[in-house]
Design a protein around this motif. Structure first.
Motif, PDB file in Angstrom:
ATOM      1  N   ARG A 143      -3.042 -14.321   0.671  1.00 33.08           N
ATOM      2  CA  ARG A 143      -2.004 -13.305   0.900  1.00 33.08           C
ATOM      3  C   ARG A 143      -0.950 -13.360  -0.220  1.00 33.08           C
ATOM      4  N   LEU A 172      -9.274 -10.644   4.609  1.00 27.00           N
ATOM      5  CA  LEU A 172      -7.969 -10.864   3.978  1.00 27.00           C
ATOM      6  C   LEU A 172      -7.369  -9.544   3.525  1.00 27.00           C
ATOM      7  N   VAL A 176      -3.620  -7.130   4.494  1.00 29.36           N
ATOM      8  CA  VAL A 176      -2.520  -6.758   3.597  1.00 29.36           C
ATOM      9  C   VAL A 176      -2.557  -5.270   3.241  1.00 29.36           C
TER      10      VAL A 176
END
Length: 190
Positions: A143, A172, A176
């Motif tokens: 991140r 992942l 985001v």
């Protein structure tokens, strides 16, 4: 580098010299690239089912890499939140050369923990080679890297992100703000 059919990325790794990523299914482009590319270690990825893609490949090419996903992130997804704090015991370094920004996370003793890179081409940016060492996973380093890479691209005026994800990386990237545009099939020139 962007082209009418997609992107070419200079990867520069042994066995993975360059990668062509098609943004649409196009038999003529696949045939042209695979018939004219003779150097080993060049990859090609396209949003095409594996059986069909395999039938278009030129001599010396074979399916490789397992399932992938073409993903995008308009309007700087990482900018919607504050920068993530770096986990205790790590440091993040980044640098830019010839338009390519690399970010590297190391533990305080200097051991590799995570890395990634981004290049800007026009208003688009391409994120590549995001990797976290298994011994350092689940500490927010992925991140942190994504935030640093998107910020670097935004600082160069880019507004839309593109990347190719593995099934593990997809999780992942979705956290985001990235979204899947299409599944990808990969091939490599041996």
């Amino acid at each position: 580098m962007a082209s009418a059919w997609g992107f070419t990325i200079d990867v520069g790794l042994p066995g993975h010299v360059a990668r062509h990523v098609l943004s649409a299914t196009d038999e003529a482009v696949v045939r042209k690239i695979t018939e004219n590319t003779t150097a080993p270690g060049v990859w090609l990825k396209a949003p095409t089912p594996p059986d069909l893609f395999a039938s278009w490949l030129g001599p010396g090419w074979s399916l490789a890499g397992g399932p992938g996903f073409l993903m995008t992130a308009p309007s700087h997804p990482a900018r919607a939140e504050a920068p993530p704090a770096i986990a205790e015991g790590y440091r993040l370094d980044s640098w830019t050369r010839a338009g390519l920004t690399r970010a590297l996370v190391r533990s305080v003793d200097g051991a590799f923990a995570a890395r990634g890179q981004v290049v800007v081409t026009g208003s688009a940016y391409v994120v590549d080679q995001v990797e976290t060492d298994p011994a350092h996973q689940r500490r927010g380093l992925g991140r942190l890297l994504m935030h640093a890479l998107v910020e670097a691209a935004a600082g160069q005026g880019a507004t839309t992100g593109v990347l190719v994800a593995t099934p593990e990386g997809r999780a992942l990237y979705e956290t985001v703000g990235w979204r899947v545009l299409a599944p990808l099939t990969g091939a490599v020139r041996s």
